[in-house]
Design an enzyme around this catalytic site. Structure first.
Site, PDB file in Angstrom:
ATOM      1  N   MET A 122       0.805  -1.212   0.000  1.00 43.79           N
ATOM      2  CA  MET A 122       0.000   0.000   0.000  1.00 43.79           C
ATOM      3  C   MET A 122       0.843   1.269   0.000  1.00 43.79           C
ATOM      4  O   MET A 122       0.334   2.356  -0.265  1.00 43.79           O
ATOM      5  CB  MET A 122      -0.962  -0.018   1.179  1.00 43.79           C
ATOM      6  CG  MET A 122      -2.412   0.066   0.730  1.00 43.79           C
ATOM      7  SD  MET A 122      -3.562  -0.025   2.108  1.00 43.79           S
ATOM      8  CE  MET A 122      -4.505  -1.444   1.591  1.00 43.79           C
ATOM      9  N   HIS A 442      -6.221   1.483   7.840  1.00 43.05           N
ATOM     10  CA  HIS A 442      -5.246   1.487   8.935  1.00 43.05           C
ATOM     11  C   HIS A 442      -5.490   0.319   9.896  1.00 43.05           C
ATOM     12  O   HIS A 442      -5.489   0.490  11.097  1.00 43.05           O
ATOM     13  CB  HIS A 442      -5.335   2.813   9.702  1.00 43.05           C
ATOM     14  CG  HIS A 442      -4.938   4.006   8.911  1.00 43.05           C
ATOM     15  ND1 HIS A 442      -5.177   5.301   9.336  1.00 43.05           N
ATOM     16  CD2 HIS A 442      -4.301   4.125   7.722  1.00 43.05           C
ATOM     17  CE1 HIS A 442      -4.717   6.159   8.433  1.00 43.05           C
ATOM     18  NE2 HIS A 442      -4.189   5.462   7.452  1.00 43.05           N
TER      19      HIS A 442
END
Length: 509
Positions: A122, A442
């Protein structure tokens, strides 16, 4: 002939920032170590692991994003991310959603939980925000040992963190000043409104360069003849003998052939969903594996800057690829205000909040508040003994609920974001919007670190998995605290600790 070595000193699964940290620190501190890194996805940028924002050609950038979107990547004419189900289930470009298992009946779930499959993970697609954790976000047993700030500083070095990349943004001081007037009262100096630390630097020609795993690896690792990166390589199992990790089983996704690579140490740095998946598939199942899964509920809002005056001389977009008006401002998390704030111009934001004003470009800014989760062991990812995902690995199912405390914090964040927004300018809509759960990207806690092996953690303060010597875990899943701030800097800092431990062990043999 196989392209994989028969044996190495260290096998690293995953090429994101945490995995890259192990490769870099070992290159620096154990220069004779033979290191192999395995990544399930393709190489989509040059150098490998570079951020796709650094690709100047829009079509080439879009191709890189598409190739990152997992085993079912496709373009059906209405693609926003790898899988599009409904208007509420859209993945950001460069990522792909869980097709199933993202929500159990009667639970909140993580409807837009997403991943990337490409060299760099990512970090080839992220916003680059690297704030330090504050107050209860910090890891107490590392704080008490006096090592956390040293590790965070080393993480900043590896990620190339700066705070001045947007200093030329004409409206950054105005936005920051108005936020400070609204939020700074009663805060300690380190928790006051400030520039967002970002993994980005500016070249001599003025262009912004965003950090990906390529920056973490650095020329040092790329020039290490004993380091090799193998892309399109699916690690299906961690090999163990007498309870110790001794290597990995890997399938070449190009040929379909499977091989075993022996290793003295194994580091699994996939992500917070796929790292526990690989351990589970390998029969390595500490009690806390997959538990304490936590996301950060994300509240967003947009305002038009009050008393906006267009900047003279343009916005520098031609030189930087980004319209630089209001920069990126940080409102730190505190225990009293348990959310982390990011304020940025629209084209720096990963979330489209509004169309910019063509008559006054740069006049609209977006605000985002991320909320710390009320941690529960019952928030977890489980894996099937029968069903498989697109890679043939055990299919995940997410169990996830917001608690009454979570709802209270979310309600407070909605009120706070309106208050902060009105301090900057005029709201485009009086109602803030809560993103679908999972939108923060997250995810943390599923391989969490602990001070002792008490059944509530998966690994030691050095990131070694309890009960499986030689096996280390890395990435956001290792973070044991409830955070609201962006987690990458913290996960890289923890990876530094683990990599140093392996380097010492190699030196002692």
């Amino acid at each position: 002939m196989t392209r994989y070595p028969a044996e190495v000193d260290v096998a690293i699964v995953g090429s994101g920032p945490a995995g890259a940290t192990y490769a870099r620190i070992l290159t620096e501190q154990a220069p004779d170590a033979v290191i192999a890194m395995f990544e399930v996805g393709p190489t989509v940028s040059d150098p490998p692991g570079a951020h796709v924002k650094n690709i100047g050609d829009p079509e080439e950038r879009a191709r890189a994003q598409l190739r990152s979107e997992g085993p079912a990547a496709h373009d059906d004419g209405d693609r926003v991310g790898g899988i599009v189900k409904t208007a509420q289930r859209r993945a950001r470009p460069g990522t792909y959603l869980l097709e199933t298992g993202y929500q159990v009946d009667g639970e909140d779930g993580l409807p837009v939980a997403a991943m990337s499959s490409n060299v760099g993970g990512m970090s080839a697609h992220w916003t680059g925000a690297c704030p330090r954790p504050n107050d209860s976000e910090r890891i107490g047993f590392l704080d008490e040992a006096g090592v956390l700030d040293d590790l965070l500083a080393e993480g900043e070095r590896l990620l190339g963190v700066t705070t001045d990349a947007f200093d030329s943004s004409p409206h950054a001081p105005l936005v920051r000043g108005r936020l400070a007037a609204a939020a700074d009262d009663g805060r300690d100096a380190h928790a006051k409104v400030q520039r967002m630390p970002l993994a980005v630097h500016r070249r001599d020609d003025g262009r912004l360069v965003w950090s990906g795993s390529d920056v973490v690896l650095g020329d040092e690792t790329r020039g290490n003849a004993d380091f090799t990166l193998f892309d399109e390589s699916l690690v299906t199992r961690v090999l163990t003998e007498d309870g110790r990790a001794v290597g990995v089983a890997v399938t070449d996704r190009r040929s379909g052939e499977s091989h075993e690579v022996r290793a003295r140490f194994v580091v699994v740095a996939a992500d917070a969903l796929r790292t526990p998946q690989l351990l589970w598939a390998s029969g390595i199942r500490p009690d806390a594996l997959g538990q304490y899964l936590n996301d950060q509920a994300q509240i967003v809002f947009a305002v038009r800057i009050r008393d906006f005056a267009p900047a003279e001389g343009g916005d520098g977009a031609a030189a930087t690829g980004l319209s630089e008006y209001s920069g990126v401002t940080w409102v730190p998390f505190t225990d009293e205000a348990p959310f982390h704030g990011q304020v940025m111009q629209l084209d720096a934001s990963p979330v489209k909040l509004a169309d910019d004003d063509p008559a006054a470009p740069g006049s609209i800014v977006g605000l985002g508040l991320f909320c710390a989760k009320d941690l529960q062991a019952s928030d977890r990812v489980e894996f099937s003994a029968d069903a498989v995902d697109g890679y043939g690995m055990p299919a995940p199912t997410v169990h996830y609920r917001l608690t009454p405390r979570d709802h209270e914090v979310i309600d407070r964040a909605k009120a706070e974001i309106v208050r902060l927004g009105k301090a900057i300018g005029e709201p485009l809509d009086e109602r803030p919007f809560m993103m679908p759960l999972g939108a923060s990207l997250h995810y943390q806690g599923t391989t969490r670190m602990g001070e002792t092996d008490d059944g509530k953690s998966v690994c030691s303060p050095d990131s070694e998995v309890w009960g499986t010597p030689g096996l280390f875990v890395a990435g956001n899943g290792v973070i044991p605290t409830a955070t609201a701030c962006n987690p990458t800097l913290t996960s890289v800092a923890l990876a530094v600790q683990g990599a140093r431990h392996i380097a010492r062990a190699l030196a002692s043999v």
